[in-house]
Design a protein around this motif. Sequence first.
Motif, PDB file in Angstrom:
ATOM      1  N   VAL A  12       0.766  -1.154   0.143  1.00 30.96           N
ATOM      2  CA  VAL A  12      -0.022  -0.166   0.075  1.00 30.96           C
ATOM      3  C   VAL A  12       0.676   1.102  -0.162  1.00 30.96           C
ATOM      4  N   TRP A  15       2.360   1.551  -3.291  1.00 31.93           N
ATOM      5  CA  TRP A  15       1.465   2.153  -4.382  1.00 31.93           C
ATOM      6  C   TRP A  15       0.939   3.350  -4.211  1.00 31.93           C
ATOM      7  N   MET A  31       0.535  -5.257  -9.344  1.00 29.89           N
ATOM      8  CA  MET A  31      -1.025  -5.686  -9.870  1.00 29.89           C
ATOM      9  C   MET A  31      -0.565  -7.479 -10.346  1.00 29.89           C
ATOM     10  N   ALA A  35      -5.771  -8.713 -12.729  1.00 29.08           N
ATOM     11  CA  ALA A  35      -6.379  -7.437 -11.951  1.00 29.08           C
ATOM     12  C   ALA A  35      -7.356  -6.894 -12.438  1.00 29.08           C
ATOM     13  N   THR A 106     -10.279  -4.489  -1.053  1.00 35.39           N
ATOM     14  CA  THR A 106      -9.187  -4.800  -2.128  1.00 35.39           C
ATOM     15  C   THR A 106      -8.884  -6.310  -1.803  1.00 35.39           C
ATOM     16  N   LEU A 108      -6.332  -9.399  -2.587  1.00 40.35           N
ATOM     17  CA  LEU A 108      -4.829  -9.488  -2.835  1.00 40.35           C
ATOM     18  C   LEU A 108      -4.552 -11.117  -3.106  1.00 40.35           C
ATOM     19  N   TRP A 115       2.928 -10.377  -2.440  1.00 39.74           N
ATOM     20  CA  TRP A 115       1.263  -9.829  -2.662  1.00 39.74           C
ATOM     21  C   TRP A 115       1.501  -8.823  -3.812  1.00 39.74           C
ATOM     22  N   LEU A 117      -2.121  -6.694  -5.899  1.00 36.53           N
ATOM     23  CA  LEU A 117      -3.502  -6.695  -5.962  1.00 36.53           C
ATOM     24  C   LEU A 117      -4.101  -7.519  -7.148  1.00 36.53           C
ATOM     25  N   ASP A 120     -10.007  -4.829  -6.738  1.00 35.65           N
ATOM     26  CA  ASP A 120     -10.017  -3.458  -5.988  1.00 35.65           C
ATOM     27  C   ASP A 120     -11.412  -2.767  -6.425  1.00 35.65           C
TER      28      ASP A 120
END
Length: 132
Positions: A12, A15, A31, A35, A106, A108, A115, A117, A120
């Motif tokens: 996070v 990001w 991602m 995603a 979100t 994951l 990890w 994404l 979302d």
Amino acid sequence: MQNDEKQIRMLVATWMAATQAGDVDTLLSLMAEDAVFLAPGRPPMRKSEFEAAAKAGRAPPPFDGTSDIEEIKVLGDWAFMRTRLTVVATPADGSPPTELAGHTLTILRKDGGKWLLARDANLLSPVQRQRT
């Protein structure tokens, strides 16, 4: 705090920093290939569409923001996260900034020990300021 939760919190932070810097390559690296982004009133956007828009200059304008993680649950190689997100986007053309706030949900997925994404759902809406 578990190692998985630390890694998700770092994702996070990375990001947010990459988005603020306009670093599309870093965002893409965070991602999963499949995603999907969901936002009210818009069709789902896949990673390939995100990349195409960003590289065609249709990416969102520079912004400042905060992401407050309210919940993280890790379930094996899957996790979900609920956040409170605030974004202030400032268009390059000098138009007034736009402030959005709300929650995200979100999903994951851990892939190769990292990890990423996977999904979302962004529930941000415009912030209405009281005029004084």
